[in-house]
Design a protein around this motif. Sequence first.
Motif, PDB file in Angstrom:
ATOM      1  N   ASP A 225       0.860  -1.180   0.000  1.00 33.96           N
ATOM      2  CA  ASP A 225       0.000   0.000   0.000  1.00 33.96           C
ATOM      3  C   ASP A 225       0.902   1.238   0.000  1.00 33.96           C
ATOM      4  N   PRO A 226       0.778   2.110  -1.009  1.00 36.00           N
ATOM      5  CA  PRO A 226       1.646   3.288  -1.065  1.00 36.00           C
ATOM      6  C   PRO A 226       1.196   4.444  -0.169  1.00 36.00           C
ATOM      7  N   LEU A 227      -0.046   4.435   0.290  1.00 39.12           N
ATOM      8  CA  LEU A 227      -0.577   5.587   1.005  1.00 39.12           C
ATOM      9  C   LEU A 227       0.053   5.830   2.375  1.00 39.12           C
ATOM     10  N   PRO A 228       0.357   4.791   3.185  1.00 41.72           N
ATOM     11  CA  PRO A 228       1.028   5.075   4.461  1.00 41.72           C
ATOM     12  C   PRO A 228       2.370   5.783   4.298  1.00 41.72           C
ATOM     13  N   LEU A 229       3.153   5.409   3.261  1.00 39.47           N
ATOM     14  CA  LEU A 229       4.438   6.076   3.028  1.00 39.47           C
ATOM     15  C   LEU A 229       4.207   7.517   2.582  1.00 39.47           C
ATOM     16  N   ALA A 230       3.191   7.745   1.752  1.00 41.11           N
ATOM     17  CA  ALA A 230       2.880   9.107   1.322  1.00 41.11           C
ATOM     18  C   ALA A 230       2.518   9.981   2.513  1.00 41.11           C
ATOM     19  N   SER A 231       1.700   9.443   3.399  1.00 38.78           N
ATOM     20  CA  SER A 231       1.313  10.184   4.604  1.00 38.78           C
ATOM     21  C   SER A 231       2.517  10.434   5.507  1.00 38.78           C
ATOM     22  N   ALA A 232       3.390   9.439   5.624  1.00 36.60           N
ATOM     23  CA  ALA A 232       4.590   9.577   6.454  1.00 36.60           C
ATOM     24  C   ALA A 232       5.507  10.666   5.900  1.00 36.60           C
ATOM     25  N   LEU A 233       5.702  10.687   4.587  1.00 33.03           N
ATOM     26  CA  LEU A 233       6.568  11.698   3.971  1.00 33.03           C
ATOM     27  C   LEU A 233       6.028  13.109   4.213  1.00 33.03           C
ATOM     28  N   GLU A 234       4.713  13.246   4.155  1.00 36.21           N
ATOM     29  CA  GLU A 234       4.091  14.541   4.405  1.00 36.21           C
ATOM     30  C   GLU A 234       4.398  15.030   5.822  1.00 36.21           C
ATOM     31  N   LYS A 235       4.256  14.140   6.794  1.00 33.61           N
ATOM     32  CA  LYS A 235       4.538  14.501   8.184  1.00 33.61           C
ATOM     33  C   LYS A 235       6.021  14.762   8.413  1.00 33.61           C
ATOM     34  N   LEU A 236       6.883  13.932   7.800  1.00 34.89           N
ATOM     35  CA  LEU A 236       8.330  14.077   7.996  1.00 34.89           C
ATOM     36  C   LEU A 236       8.844  15.375   7.395  1.00 34.89           C
ATOM     37  N   GLU A 237       8.299  15.759   6.243  1.00 36.07           N
ATOM     38  CA  GLU A 237       8.696  17.025   5.626  1.00 36.07           C
ATOM     39  C   GLU A 237       8.271  18.198   6.503  1.00 36.07           C
ATOM     40  N   TRP A 238       7.092  18.104   7.052  1.00 37.15           N
ATOM     41  CA  TRP A 238       6.603  19.159   7.950  1.00 37.15           C
ATOM     42  C   TRP A 238       7.504  19.276   9.174  1.00 37.15           C
ATOM     43  N   GLN A 273      11.826  16.600  -4.707  1.00 36.09           N
ATOM     44  CA  GLN A 273      10.867  17.384  -3.939  1.00 36.09           C
ATOM     45  C   GLN A 273       9.861  16.429  -3.286  1.00 36.09           C
ATOM     46  N   THR A 274       9.627  16.609  -1.990  1.00 34.30           N
ATOM     47  CA  THR A 274       8.743  15.693  -1.259  1.00 34.30           C
ATOM     48  C   THR A 274       7.334  15.701  -1.846  1.00 34.30           C
ATOM     49  N   GLU A 275       6.885  16.869  -2.307  1.00 35.36           N
ATOM     50  CA  GLU A 275       5.537  16.954  -2.888  1.00 35.36           C
ATOM     51  C   GLU A 275       5.413  16.036  -4.107  1.00 35.36           C
ATOM     52  N   GLU A 276       6.484  15.964  -4.911  1.00 30.23           N
ATOM     53  CA  GLU A 276       6.462  15.099  -6.089  1.00 30.23           C
ATOM     54  C   GLU A 276       6.467  13.628  -5.688  1.00 30.23           C
ATOM     55  N   ARG A 277       7.229  13.289  -4.642  1.00 29.44           N
ATOM     56  CA  ARG A 277       7.254  11.902  -4.163  1.00 29.44           C
ATOM     57  C   ARG A 277       5.858  11.485  -3.679  1.00 29.44           C
ATOM     58  N   ILE A 278       5.218  12.372  -2.929  1.00 30.51           N
ATOM     59  CA  ILE A 278       3.875  12.079  -2.400  1.00 30.51           C
ATOM     60  C   ILE A 278       2.888  11.913  -3.550  1.00 30.51           C
ATOM     61  N   ALA A 279       2.975  12.795  -4.546  1.00 27.90           N
ATOM     62  CA  ALA A 279       2.050  12.730  -5.686  1.00 27.90           C
ATOM     63  C   ALA A 279       2.207  11.398  -6.434  1.00 27.90           C
ATOM     64  N   ARG A 280       3.448  10.952  -6.610  1.00 29.14           N
ATOM     65  CA  ARG A 280       3.682   9.680  -7.308  1.00 29.14           C
ATOM     66  C   ARG A 280       3.111   8.505  -6.518  1.00 29.14           C
ATOM     67  N   LEU A 281       3.289   8.529  -5.213  1.00 24.66           N
ATOM     68  CA  LEU A 281       2.774   7.440  -4.376  1.00 24.66           C
ATOM     69  C   LEU A 281       1.246   7.407  -4.419  1.00 24.66           C
ATOM     70  N   ARG A 282       0.634   8.565  -4.361  1.00 22.67           N
ATOM     71  CA  ARG A 282      -0.842   8.610  -4.406  1.00 22.67           C
ATOM     72  C   ARG A 282      -1.355   8.201  -5.762  1.00 22.67           C
ATOM     73  N   ALA A 283      -0.589   8.497  -6.820  1.00 22.00           N
ATOM     74  CA  ALA A 283      -0.979   8.055  -8.155  1.00 22.00           C
ATOM     75  C   ALA A 283      -0.907   6.537  -8.261  1.00 22.00           C
ATOM     76  N   MET A 284       0.072   5.916  -7.560  1.00 18.41           N
ATOM     77  CA  MET A 284       0.150   4.457  -7.536  1.00 18.41           C
ATOM     78  C   MET A 284      -1.092   3.854  -6.906  1.00 18.41           C
ATOM     79  N   ALA A 285      -1.611   4.508  -5.873  1.00 18.33           N
ATOM     80  CA  ALA A 285      -2.791   3.985  -5.173  1.00 18.33           C
ATOM     81  C   ALA A 285      -4.021   4.051  -6.050  1.00 18.33           C
ATOM     82  N   SER A 286      -4.096   5.082  -6.908  1.00 14.69           N
ATOM     83  CA  SER A 286      -5.292   5.245  -7.738  1.00 14.69           C
ATOM     84  C   SER A 286      -5.204   4.434  -9.022  1.00 14.69           C
TER      85      SER A 286
END
Length: 286
Positions: A225-238, A273-286
């Motif tokens: 599941d790519p979404l937990p890593l996407a969520s983690a990256l968002e928090k870690l960048e913050w 860029q973390t935003e690009e990494r998150i976008a790619r992971l969320r695209a994998m989920a969809s």
Amino acid sequence: MIMNTVKTTMLLAGLTALFVFIGGALGGQIGMIIAIVFALVMNMGAWWFSDSLALRMSGAREVTPEEAPELHEMVEVLSVRAELPKPRVYIIESETPNAFATGRSPEKGAVAVTTGIARLLTRDELAGVVAHELAHIKHRDTLISSIAATIAGAVTMIADMAMWSMIFSSFTGGNDEEEGGGLGEMVSGVLMMILAPIAAMIIQMAISRSREYLADAGGAQILGDPLPLASALEKLEWAAGRVPMQASPATSHLYIINPLVGGFSSLFRTHPQTEERIARLRAMAS
């Protein structure tokens, strides 16, 4: 993942081609051989001791299953999914949430997480981070980074050799027009000595960013599941901008989020860029 693998291969080929071109143009065949030997020895030595050096410089402490049972269990389960030997597990005493993996081979792998990461992330998010680090080990990214560093280091050494040769020639008068010198040749040589190491560094950083994308995709596959890593990256960048980490520039590229936040040009970033990494992971989920 296939496109990123192709990209890494092309970048390594481009870095090698740059080395051959610069070596022939500035150092000649002998200078090129000397530079590659020195660079190979230094960088392979760094690769061989990379795990122990990185862990020591980050202040990581190995923990037993009794000391960190949940973390050990998570690493063990995900290692089985990744078809990897279970790596050693380390803790870094730091409130900044972050993690990294190292090891010159899967058998020598190690995963280190900070004490702050478990306080910020949920269990699923932490599993996504651990899966990302296991993907680095599985892809042998330490070896690939060492190869890139070897070639980039050789380019820099050849440029340095050419610079000192030019300085020496100017003092001894050996670089006059009778010997094929001239102002135009000198200017082009100086420009090449300046631009070649910069170009090598840009390619080396591009390889590093490509490996991060691969580790993200590999971690998502391991976890399922790519979404937990996407969520983690968002928090870690913050958190990276709010809880600074005392990290060495020599090890900053290893972390899942570069702890040395600042105004780096995108060409010289070790991470995408973390935003690009998150976008790619969320695209994998969809």
